[in-house]
Scaffold this motif. Sequence first.
Motif, mmCIF file in Angstrom:
data_model
loop_
_atom_site.group_PDB
_atom_site.id
_atom_site.type_symbol
_atom_site.label_atom_id
_atom_site.label_comp_id
_atom_site.label_asym_id
_atom_site.label_seq_id
_atom_site.Cartn_x
_atom_site.Cartn_y
_atom_site.Cartn_z
ATOM 1 N N VAL A 111 50.640 15.260 21.195
ATOM 2 C CA VAL A 111 51.633 15.118 20.132
ATOM 3 C C VAL A 111 51.303 16.128 19.049
ATOM 4 C CG1 VAL A 111 52.639 13.586 18.399
ATOM 5 C CG2 VAL A 111 51.990 12.679 20.651
ATOM 6 N N PHE A 112 52.267 17.011 18.772
ATOM 7 C CA PHE A 112 52.069 18.079 17.804
ATOM 8 C C PHE A 112 53.098 17.963 16.678
ATOM 9 C CE2 PHE A 112 50.543 20.036 21.757
ATOM 10 C CZ PHE A 112 49.358 20.601 21.366
ATOM 11 N N ASP A 113 52.655 18.145 15.448
ATOM 12 C CA ASP A 113 53.557 18.358 14.332
ATOM 13 C C ASP A 113 53.713 19.864 14.129
ATOM 14 O OD1 ASP A 113 54.078 15.726 13.762
ATOM 15 O OD2 ASP A 113 52.594 15.586 12.143
ATOM 16 N N VAL A 114 54.930 20.287 13.829
ATOM 17 C CA VAL A 114 55.189 21.692 13.522
ATOM 18 C C VAL A 114 54.752 21.952 12.079
ATOM 19 C CG1 VAL A 114 56.966 23.459 13.277
ATOM 20 C CG2 VAL A 114 57.108 21.798 15.158
ATOM 21 N N VAL A 115 53.940 22.955 11.888
ATOM 22 C CA VAL A 115 53.430 23.289 10.562
ATOM 23 C C VAL A 115 54.441 24.208 9.876
ATOM 24 C CG1 VAL A 115 51.563 24.382 9.266
ATOM 25 C CG2 VAL A 115 51.047 23.062 11.356
ATOM 26 N N ARG A 116 54.915 23.767 8.708
ATOM 27 C CA ARG A 116 55.886 24.588 7.956
ATOM 28 C C ARG A 116 55.184 25.520 7.004
ATOM 29 N NH1 ARG A 116 59.815 23.839 11.401
ATOM 30 N NH2 ARG A 116 60.597 21.733 11.516
#
Length: 201
Positions: free
Chosen positions: A196-201
Amino acid sequence: MRTVISTAFISLDGVVEAPGASLDGVVEAPGGEPGYRNSGWTFKDIDFVPEAFEIKGREQQESTAVLMGRTSYEAFSPVWPGMAEFARYKTMPKYVVSTTLTDDELVSDWGETTILRSLDEVAALKETDGGPIIVHGSARLNQALSDAGLIDRYHLLVFPLLLGAGKRLFSTTDKDTQKLKLVEHEAYSNGLQKQVFDVVR
């Protein structure tokens, strides 16, 4: 701002075409897309380990809407409405991104469905009130959403397979590096990995 979550069964070399089944042999797309040589790869020669699919049930509980492209809608809509395993999705609003689909082509037994004609309309949907929006299937849509910066999180079940040719989750667009933050992961006895990855803004 609503969160858009891309969920996928994916091979180690990035293919998402024609997985064919999910929980304990339950069909996710009707047999996988016809004509793909490795159709049904999620259950052929892969031992079923129930705990590896826990995230799929969690997605139904945490999502508040479903987003998909026309091809995936046409694959899921004849099957999912009658399946107890996907009962919660039946009650959720659904959004189909398509420039050609018409209202009279929507099924009548799968709840409220809205056709979106552009990525701008997806971006506007993200700005509305509500919880997470889950994206199922829809390889081309996933690529377009990613390139447009509209995906916030990836739920990936990575299978220990190299499939070669096939539709891929990620585009080959020449673009700046996109960083991801691993927020959850686990490996299972059958070789599957949850990432599970969050996209880094």
